[in-house]
Each structure stands twice: as structure tokens, then as C-alpha cells.
Design an enzyme around this catalytic site. Structure first.
Site, PDB file in Angstrom:
ATOM      1  N   ASP A  12       0.824  -1.207   0.000  1.00  0.00           N
ATOM      2  CA  ASP A  12       0.000   0.000   0.000  1.00  0.00           C
ATOM      3  C   ASP A  12       0.861   1.262   0.000  1.00  0.00           C
ATOM      4  O   ASP A  12       1.953   1.267   0.575  1.00  0.00           O
ATOM      5  CB  ASP A  12      -0.914  -0.021   1.234  1.00  0.00           C
ATOM      6  CG  ASP A  12      -2.095   0.911   1.072  1.00  0.00           C
ATOM      7  OD1 ASP A  12      -2.346   1.386  -0.057  1.00  0.00           O
ATOM      8  OD2 ASP A  12      -2.766   1.185   2.078  1.00  0.00           O
ATOM      9  N   HIS A  29       2.365   3.597  -9.078  1.00  0.00           N
ATOM     10  CA  HIS A  29       2.226   2.147  -9.314  1.00  0.00           C
ATOM     11  C   HIS A  29       3.457   1.616 -10.057  1.00  0.00           C
ATOM     12  O   HIS A  29       3.904   0.499  -9.813  1.00  0.00           O
ATOM     13  CB  HIS A  29       0.945   1.863 -10.106  1.00  0.00           C
ATOM     14  CG  HIS A  29      -0.300   2.169  -9.313  1.00  0.00           C
ATOM     15  ND1 HIS A  29      -0.498   1.720  -8.035  1.00  0.00           N
ATOM     16  CD2 HIS A  29      -1.409   2.897  -9.620  1.00  0.00           C
ATOM     17  CE1 HIS A  29      -1.672   2.146  -7.580  1.00  0.00           C
ATOM     18  NE2 HIS A  29      -2.239   2.863  -8.526  1.00  0.00           N
ATOM     19  N   LEU A 123      10.941 -20.579  -5.221  1.00  0.00           N
ATOM     20  CA  LEU A 123      10.045 -19.620  -4.556  1.00  0.00           C
ATOM     21  C   LEU A 123       8.672 -19.720  -5.208  1.00  0.00           C
ATOM     22  O   LEU A 123       8.557 -19.682  -6.434  1.00  0.00           O
ATOM     23  CB  LEU A 123      10.584 -18.183  -4.707  1.00  0.00           C
ATOM     24  CG  LEU A 123       9.657 -17.059  -4.228  1.00  0.00           C
ATOM     25  CD1 LEU A 123       9.493 -17.080  -2.697  1.00  0.00           C
ATOM     26  CD2 LEU A 123      10.183 -15.678  -4.665  1.00  0.00           C
TER      27      LEU A 123
END
Ligand code: FPP
Length: 246
Positions: A12, A29, A123
Site C-alpha cells: 500500500d 504504481h 520460490l
């Protein structure tokens, strides 16, 4: 030192990061996408097994058209640019959420990224896209109901483990550590079911300002915590939590 096996992150603060620089939110962004790479690099270096990122919530579709468009462009670009490199580094990429809500080009690239990286184990990178925790629980409940109606499941066998098997990321241990940047202290409809016993860590740092030092602070804090899963300290010290389901 105890390293979390599974890290879940709400990224955020992109919009505020841009607004503070008097730039359009889309720039925030874009900077946020760079921070995603910092986070992935960190997980690979520290040997964290799974990373789940909240990239786009079911509610984010309601943002101004221009911002949603910019995010879609960013997702498409990231899928085109990053997937081969992730594959080379042994990362398995998966998406959770209502992927059919995305345009066909994004949807197809999601499928292709999953297919290409399906055999990787270094991962597990899970991207929550058009995801909502309540919607996830509802889809698991629907799957249970379908199994019961088809005679594959008895109603009395519907329990936590039956729902757990149908929720997103059922094959991974639940997140050990949840990190939220950007200063707000809430879960915002992220992995509601899966976060039941997760350690929560919040920071005011905005997502695009993320660096390895901040992530290390979260891990150090996590290592100092005692996870009791509803038991007592004495029981934990005696090893009672060691065989609990993940
Ligand atoms: C929240 O910040 C962030 C989002 C809604 C989008 C997250 C997207 C990225 C980090 C970019 C790319 C991701 C991938 C996986 C390539 P906000 O806009 O709510 O910030 P604010 O609270 O300051 O307004």
C-alpha cells in the site's frame, strides 16, 4: 533465527508516494512494480519459500477508469518483461482471484506464466489479482456444496480441514508473516481464512520506498515473537506447536 516460510504482503501507498511528488498515481504504481522486484530478490536471498502479493483487490475495479487502465498496462508489461527471468531463477508464478474478469490478453499471459513456471520450486510467487478473501471463502463453500450434492462428500464431513483443502493456496503452509506498508492497520479483505494465526507487521513506509533493510526489520521482529496458536507459553516451550497443521 526463524525465517518465515510464507510471507503475505499488502503493497500500500503507491498513490500517496506519487501525490507527494505531484505526479500522477500511475507513476506511483510503476515505482511500486520496482519494489515488487526488491521484495522478490529479498525472498530468494533469504530462502523464503512462498510470497503472496496483493496486487489488485476485487474492490480496486471501482477506482477511476484511468487508474485501472494504467494498472492493467503495468500488469501486462510486467508479465511480458519479468516472467522469463523469474522462470530462470526458479520461481513458480501463480495467480489467485477472479482471473476471468481480466481482459483476454492478460488472462492468457497469466495462464502462460503459470504453465511455464509450474515445475519450479525455489520460490512460490502468488499474485492476488481481482482477489477478495470473502470471495475466496465463498468459492470454497461452493466447491464443498457441489461435492456434497454430487455425493462425493458427506455433510457431516464438512469441517475446517475440508474447507482448508478448497481455499486458495491450499497446497502451501499458511502465511507466517503478513506485512502491510502505507500506514494503515487492517487486512482489507486479503487472505481472511489463511491469516488466522499469521503474525501481523505494519509500517508507515510507502510501498515504492521498500528496501531490503525494511524487510529485514520485519523478519527480525517476527523472529522475536512467540507463536502460541492458542496454547500457553509453557506448552510452546515443550514443543506442543511443532506438529500443528500449517
Ligand atoms: C495500493 O496502493 C496498491 C495497488 C492497488 C496496486 C499494487 C500494484 C503494484 C505494486 C504494481 C505492480 C504489481 C505487480 C505484481 C507487477 P494505493 O494506490 O492504494 O496507494 P494509496 O493508499 O497511497 O492511494
Amino acid at each position: 533465527m526463524t525465517v518465515p516460510r510464507h510471507l503475505a504482503v499488502i503493497m500500500d501507498g503507491n498513490g500517496r508516494w506519487a501525490e507527494r511528488r505531484r505526479r500522477p498515481r500511475a507513476i506511483g504504481h510503476r515505482a511500486g512494480a520496482r519494489a515488487v522486484n526488491v521484495c522478490i530478490d529479498f525472498c530468494l536471498e533469504r530462502g523464503i519459500d512462498a510470497l503472496t502479493l496483493f496486487a489488485f483487490s476485487s474492490e480496486n475495479w471501482g477506482r477511476p477508469e484511468e487508474e485501472v487502465g494504467a494498472l492493467m498496462k503495468l500488469f501486462l508489461g510486467a508479465l511480458d518483461r519479468e516472467v522469463d527471468e523469474l522462470h530462470r531463477r526458479g520461481v513458480r508464478v501463480r495467480f489467485i482471484g477472479e482471473r476471468e474478469r481480466f481482459a483476454a490478453d492478460i488472462h492468457q499471459r497469466m495462464q502462460a506464466a503459470e504453465a511455464l513456471t509450474a515445475g519450479n520450486t525455489r520460490l512460490h510467487l502468488n499474485i492476488a489479482a481481482s482477489y477478495g478473501g470473502r470471495q475466496d471463502i465463498a468459492q470454497a463453500a461452493r466447491a464443498l456444496a457441489a461435492d456434497a450434492l454430487a455425493g462425493r462428500l458427506r455433510v457431516e464431513d464438512i469441517d475446517e480441514s475440508a474447507l482448508d483443502a478448497r481455499i486458495s493456496l491450499a497446497d502451501l503452509p499458511a502465511p507466517d508473516l503478513f506485512i502491510r506498508t502505507g500506514g494503515d492497520h487492517r487486512i482489507s479483505n486479503f487472505l481472511l481464512w489463511q491469516l488466522a494465526y499469521t503474525e501481523l507487521w505494519f509500517t508507515d513506509v510507502l510501498w515504492p520506498d521498500l528496501d531490503a533493510d525494511l524487510l529485514q526489520r520485519a523478519l527480525d521482529d517476527y523472529a522475536r515473537r512467540e507463536r502460541r496458536f492458542g496454547l500457553t507459553s509453557a506448552q510452546v516451550a515443550g514443543g506442543a506447536t511443532e506438529n500443528l497443521p500449517a
